[in-house]
Write an enzyme that holds these catalytic residues in place. Sequence first.
Site, short mmCIF file in Angstrom:
data_model
loop_
_atom_site.label_atom_id
_atom_site.label_comp_id
_atom_site.label_asym_id
_atom_site.label_seq_id
_atom_site.Cartn_x
_atom_site.Cartn_y
_atom_site.Cartn_z
N ARG A 27 0.82 -1.21 0.00
CA ARG A 27 0.00 0.00 0.00
C ARG A 27 0.86 1.26 0.00
NH1 ARG A 27 -4.77 -2.00 4.24
NH2 ARG A 27 -5.91 -3.25 2.69
N GLY A 76 -7.55 -10.64 -0.02
CA GLY A 76 -6.37 -10.99 0.78
C GLY A 76 -5.76 -12.34 0.46
N GLY A 107 -11.59 -5.77 1.19
CA GLY A 107 -13.04 -5.61 1.28
C GLY A 107 -13.62 -4.75 0.20
N LYS A 115 -16.11 -20.61 1.97
CA LYS A 115 -17.55 -20.66 2.21
C LYS A 115 -18.35 -19.88 1.18
CE LYS A 115 -17.15 -21.25 7.24
NZ LYS A 115 -17.55 -20.70 8.56
#
Length: 405
Positions: free
Chosen positions: A41, A359, A382, A202
């Site tokens: 970043r 990630g 996110g 999931k």
Amino acid sequence: MSKHKTLDDLFKAVGLMGLRVLVRADLNVPMADGRITDATRIERVAGTLTELSNRGAKVIVLSHFGRPKGTPEAQYSLAPVAAALEPYLGRKVAFSTDCIGEIAKRNIDALPAGGIIILENTRFHPGEEHNDPEFAKALAENGNVYVNDAFSCAHRAHASTEAIAHELPSYAGRAMEAELKALDVALGNPTHPVVAIVGGAKVSTKISLLGNLVKKVDALVIGGGMANTFLAAQGKKVGKSICERDLLDTARHILANARSAGCEILLPIDVVVASEFKAGALATTVSVDAVPDDMMILDVGADTLNYIAGRIETAKTIVWNGPLGAFEVPPFDTGTVTAARHVAMMTKIGSLISVAGGGDTVAALNEAGATEDFSYVSAAGGAFLEWMEGVELPGVAALERQAKS
């Protein structure tokens, strides 16, 4: 015409010498013993900070760090980050112990033209996460213009990402600009055929993502533990594998929607199974119709990889989120690494455009040594996922609103 103004628009609009430019960066970086352990970043925002500094602007950096609860906490101070930034920027970096008020004003006034200063953690004030207009005004008093270069924070409607854009002329920084261009190429206005590769443990964490993708892509590869739920939804036995049996109807609904939309779903046709999940575990490859009851699915098999490779080779655009297997533990990293290297190779020879993010995805591509050859790899986490879900990102919407005004 671009949906948002960029630094180029800023440079045309006003001279920068001595101009106070508030830059929203994401300095929420991992650190150990005062050292930045992952500088991705930092490296991406460095271009914007350096470019503004070189033009004589007073570069005033806003960021959060960690999760303080609206009050100062020493462990979440940006002071160590400011100090660690200097080698990446190749120049001195000043620090202010507050991001608003007299302390910030005094430090900014003392900053020379071309100087860079990091203001203390915006989340030390409750108004940040509440997107409080009064706190945004207090931040805005520090600058003449606002530059958002933190796409990774754009999914949060916070004062330093959304409300502040109501107060100042606002522009996208270089990293934000690059991210938005890459995302537009991947799903906004892509070259077809588009193939999405989605993995992870999931289905429950990616229902919205899958629902949006089947309407936009030509083929969707589903891997990782989430593929087991889809296999079970088709009546296949998955042994001791991760499987969300309460979501079998949801999986069937996604499959039906894909058929209606003309989106091809690629599920594993063979899988790597083992009786335990540990490094070096004895593994074997079986058909998805022959998974033993006492074993768990931990990766895709060779036939599935060939199947995926064939679809990759017909694609013009690849969008990737999530590993195809339990890549953290060998030998169950084979599927993810092999597919990633194939996408990287096809990208490198100019056959397709590849955009990836999330990630686990970044970690997996790094392990495969494929990151540098992808067209774009997002470090946004996110925000990248919410963008793939089709969710409006407040930080981006604020820039677009400014561009229309």
